[in-house]
Scaffold this motif. Structure first.
Motif, PDB file in Angstrom:
ATOM      1  N   PRO A  12     -90.913 -58.615  57.804  1.00 12.53           N
ATOM      2  CA  PRO A  12     -89.923 -57.569  57.523  1.00 12.53           C
ATOM      3  C   PRO A  12     -89.756 -56.596  58.693  1.00 12.53           C
ATOM      4  O   PRO A  12     -88.661 -56.133  58.967  1.00 12.53           O
ATOM      5  CB  PRO A  12     -90.504 -56.847  56.295  1.00 12.53           C
ATOM      6  CG  PRO A  12     -91.379 -57.839  55.658  1.00 12.53           C
ATOM      7  CD  PRO A  12     -91.953 -58.669  56.762  1.00 12.53           C
ATOM      8  N   ARG A  19     -85.013 -56.397  62.264  1.00 14.91           N
ATOM      9  CA  ARG A  19     -84.043 -55.793  63.166  1.00 14.91           C
ATOM     10  C   ARG A  19     -84.008 -56.501  64.527  1.00 14.91           C
ATOM     11  O   ARG A  19     -82.929 -56.901  64.966  1.00 14.91           O
ATOM     12  CB  ARG A  19     -84.391 -54.312  63.309  1.00 14.91           C
ATOM     13  CG  ARG A  19     -83.283 -53.489  63.809  1.00 14.91           C
ATOM     14  CD  ARG A  19     -83.679 -52.045  63.868  1.00 14.91           C
ATOM     15  NE  ARG A  19     -83.783 -51.440  62.546  1.00 14.91           N
ATOM     16  CZ  ARG A  19     -83.892 -50.118  62.384  1.00 14.91           C
ATOM     17  NH1 ARG A  19     -83.960 -49.326  63.419  1.00 14.91           N
ATOM     18  NH2 ARG A  19     -83.968 -49.616  61.169  1.00 14.91           N
ATOM     19  N   ASN A  71     -78.924 -50.521  59.405  1.00 16.38           N
ATOM     20  CA  ASN A  71     -78.783 -49.378  58.501  1.00 16.38           C
ATOM     21  C   ASN A  71     -79.884 -49.307  57.468  1.00 16.38           C
ATOM     22  O   ASN A  71     -80.014 -48.339  56.759  1.00 16.38           O
ATOM     23  CB  ASN A  71     -77.436 -49.450  57.772  1.00 16.38           C
ATOM     24  CG  ASN A  71     -76.312 -49.036  58.689  1.00 16.38           C
ATOM     25  OD1 ASN A  71     -76.540 -48.282  59.633  1.00 16.38           O
ATOM     26  ND2 ASN A  71     -75.122 -49.529  58.436  1.00 16.38           N
ATOM     27  N   ARG A  72     -80.648 -50.372  57.380  1.00 11.62           N
ATOM     28  CA  ARG A  72     -81.659 -50.437  56.331  1.00 11.62           C
ATOM     29  C   ARG A  72     -82.693 -49.352  56.481  1.00 11.62           C
ATOM     30  O   ARG A  72     -83.062 -49.002  57.584  1.00 11.62           O
ATOM     31  CB  ARG A  72     -82.310 -51.803  56.338  1.00 11.62           C
ATOM     32  CG  ARG A  72     -82.589 -52.273  54.936  1.00 11.62           C
ATOM     33  CD  ARG A  72     -83.115 -53.691  54.927  1.00 11.62           C
ATOM     34  NE  ARG A  72     -83.783 -54.022  56.153  1.00 11.62           N
ATOM     35  CZ  ARG A  72     -84.138 -55.276  56.446  1.00 11.62           C
ATOM     36  NH1 ARG A  72     -83.877 -56.230  55.622  1.00 11.62           N
ATOM     37  NH2 ARG A  72     -84.747 -55.539  57.577  1.00 11.62           N
TER      38      ARG A  72
END
Lengths: 365, 295
Positions: B211, B215, B294-295
């Protein structure tokens, strides 16, 4: 519910020894605080208990069982990190339930335990948020919640409040103390802040250079420090230190010659001092008072008004700096010459090796 | 709102003399070639037939879409880009994890792992073609022979696979580099917290490390796609788009049309198709990257 015992625990990195043999036993449901300046080995010691660092020598016993070789997740301890170490891509609920998920617990049980911890910490409204959307204090509570959910034998805190602002730190301090009473759990807490140590601990362990300087209840350490280091570290403002000479002693008191030439009798039973020896006299700021006929005189450098009381910094002609805690009044100004009275009842004496020469058995009375 | 526009307008007006050189250069740089490509794509223009040069409407496009080779080229482009992306991400993640661990000689290992990125594409392709994949004197053929495996003439039996191997070799270092720097920014106390929470190595990879890499993976996908769509030198120096059209990508099709067939009109039409394809992929990628950022 657990006891911890350290037997001659050491940590070496290459040739450098960071923890130099620590013996300590922590009782069930006790709140023990490791305190010391940075680099004293307190965090390393905690990480060895957690299992994140290998123990180079010595033994760690959890509930009487040797735990040196047990991996961190099987020690049934939970740790709260300084940086919180929340998992950024999981929700608050996901963070708190992660350990149970890893243990393969059914979803319903995880949800119930998370909800219970969230209720204790008032996080119910935030369970679906991600850590990014929380304030520093809320993140701290989630980190604590993650520990609570696991129902560990012992909680380990690694400087958990140092990233919070002053007001929040005071609030979290009381919350953690309250939590300790509610959960009835053993807690080990590391901090460099002696105020946190004094306010939260059942027992304080003062560490210096990888060694235990003294272990004791907060007031015991405050009133009866075993060494000059502990005396200087515990208490704010710091204890005043004066180099003095021993003029003589009998069974009940030691007569000292102060830097200005005045003499002072310090009550002490069977003190281990020789006449003529140079010793250090330790005086808490509240043991000094402003008195025109005092034993010492000096020039006021700074006055700090705290409202109820004030801290007066006085420089003596011998260039000693003394801090006096006195009831706040406006008549004291910088550059004014004042007399300083001494109440010797709770003073400390330290030999040249820095160890205490008087043991005040009445310290806790 | 109206006031704001006014202020903005005044500012634009004032800044225009200072801004214009850059904007004009950018315009010439990007708009003029695009306009000329669109213009030529509507014309009959063959360099072998210099006297005739006239407007044909959409006939170039009609020819392009009626040619089964075009669809093959689009498919080849997509296969190449997708395969190299998947391989470079998987191998890149593995290498980044490995190079992030502590071991003696880590600095040298990191340098060697990154070095393929510095080899020029034609050189890399020739090394692979002549020294590694060659069935007679290639290293891979020799090694397979040691194990009694049949020698494969890579560029004739599995040309696309060979091309994917070469291009992946070139782009794994890029993925490794980006993912390694991302791994270094992972807070080590998160890993320690996960260890205390009972997460084993695989669970830590699944729940903490991957995770965290979301990005940078999006960035790798975007950057590599842009560069992989225009892969050319590797194809020219190894297979020249063959055998047949087995390794002809859209980029290579444009080259064939323009510089082998001398058909500028047809090449321009294929070029416009490439632009449209790149924009569709680009739009899709920008969206997914923006979402992960944006997370």
């Amino acid at each position: 519910m657990a006891t911890l015992e350290l037997r001659g625990v050491r940590k070496t990195y290459g040739t450098g020894e960071v923890v130099k043999g620590v013996d300590l036993s922590i009782k069930d449901r006790e709140f023990v605080v490791f305190v010391g300046p940075s680099g004293c080995g307190k965090s390393t010691l905690l990480r060895m208990i957690a299992g994140l660092e290998e123990i180079s020598a010595g033994e760690l016993l959890i509930d009487g069982v040797r735990a040196n070789e047990i991996p961190p997740d099987e020690r049934e301890l939970a740790m709260v990190f300084q940086s919180y170490a929340l998992y950024p891509h999981m929700t608050v609920a996901g963070n708190m339930g992660f350990a149970l998920k890893m243990a393969g617990k059914p979803k319903a049980e995880i949800a119930a335990k998370v909800a219970q911890a969230a209720r204790i910490l008032q996080l119910e409204a935030l369970l679906d948020r991600r850590p990014k959307m929380l304030s520093g204090g809320q993140r701290q509570r989630v980190a604590i919640g993650r520990a609570i959910v696991r129902n560990p034998k012992c909680f380990l805190f690694d400087e958990p409040l140092s990233n919070l602002d002053a007001a929040l730190r005071v609030q979290m301090r009381t919350e953690i103390a309250k939590l300790h009473q509610e959960l009835e759990a053993t807690m080990v807490y590391v901090t460099h802040d002696q105020v946190e140590a004094m306010t939260m601990a059942d027992r304080i362990v003062v560490l210096n250079g990888g060694r235990v300087e003294q272990v004791g209840a907060p007031l015991e350490l405050y009133r009866n420090p075993a060494s000059k280091f502990v005396a200087g570290f515990i208490g704010s403002p710091r204890m005043n230190m004066l180099e003095v000479a021993v003029a003589g002693h009998d069974g009940a008191a030691v007569r000292l010659t102060l830097p200005g030439g005045e003499s002072l009798a310090v009550p002490a039973r069977d003190a281990l001092v020789k006449t003529g020896a140079r010793v250090t006299l330790g005086l808490r700021p509240e043991s000094l008072n402003l008195a025109d006929d005092g034993a010492l005189r000096g020039k006021v450098e700074v006055v700090e008004h705290l409202g109820a009381e004030m801290l007066v910094h006085v420089r003596t002609p011998q260039d000693d700096l003394l801090i006096i805690k006195a009831p706040d009044e406006a008549r004291i100004h910088p550059n004014q010459t004042v007399g300083i009275g001494i109440n010797p009842a709770r003073s400390c004496l330290f030999g040249e090796d820095g160890l205490a020469l008087i043991l005040r058995v009445d310290a806790l009375a | 709102m109206a006031g704001g526009t006014k202020v903005g307008g005044r500012r634009e007006g004032r800044g225009w003399p200072l801004l214009s050189p850059a904007v004009i250069v950018l315009g010439i740089w990007s708009v003029v070639p695009l306009a000329m490509t669109l213009w030529y794509s509507t014309r009959y223009y063959n360099l072998l037939d210099p006297g005739r040069h006239f407007f044909v409407g959409l006939r170039n496009y009609d020819l392009l879409f009626s040619d089964p080779g075009s669809l093959t080229a689009i498919a080849n482009s997509i296969i190449l880009v997708a395969s190299v992306l998947v391989i470079s991400l998987i191998v890149g993640t593995a290498l980044a994890l490995l190079l992030n661990a502590e071991f003696p000689g880590r600095g040298a290992a990191r340098l060697f792992a990154i070095s393929p990125f510095f080899v020029m594409p034609p050189v890399a392709a020739l090394i692979w073609k002549n020294l590694l994949l060659n069935p007679l004197n290639g290293l891979l053929g020799w090694m397979m022979g040691l194990f009694g495996l049949p020698v494969i003439p890579w560029f004739s039996t599995a040309p696309m696979v060979a091309l994917i191997i070469i291009v992946s070799w070139e782009w794994i270092p890029f993925a490794t580099l980006i993912l390694l720097t991302a791994l270094q920014s992972l807070d080590s106390s998160q890993i320690e917290a996960a260890r205390m929470d009972g997460a084993g190595p695989l669970a830590r990879l699944r729940y903490i490390i991957l995770p965290h890499l979301g990005r940078p993976v999006a960035i790798v996908v975007m950057m590599e796609t842009i560069f992989l769509l225009s892969i050319f030198a590797e194809i020219l120096t190894t297979t020249s788009g063959g055998p047949g059209d087995a390794t002809t990508t859209l980029t290579f099709l444009v080259y064939i049309r323009a510089l082998l067939d001398f058909n500028v009109g047809g090449a321009s039409a294929a070029g416009v198709l490439a632009i449209v394809l790149a924009n569709i992929v680009g739009l899709f990628l920008m969206r997914s990257v923006a979402r992960s950022l944006n997370r």
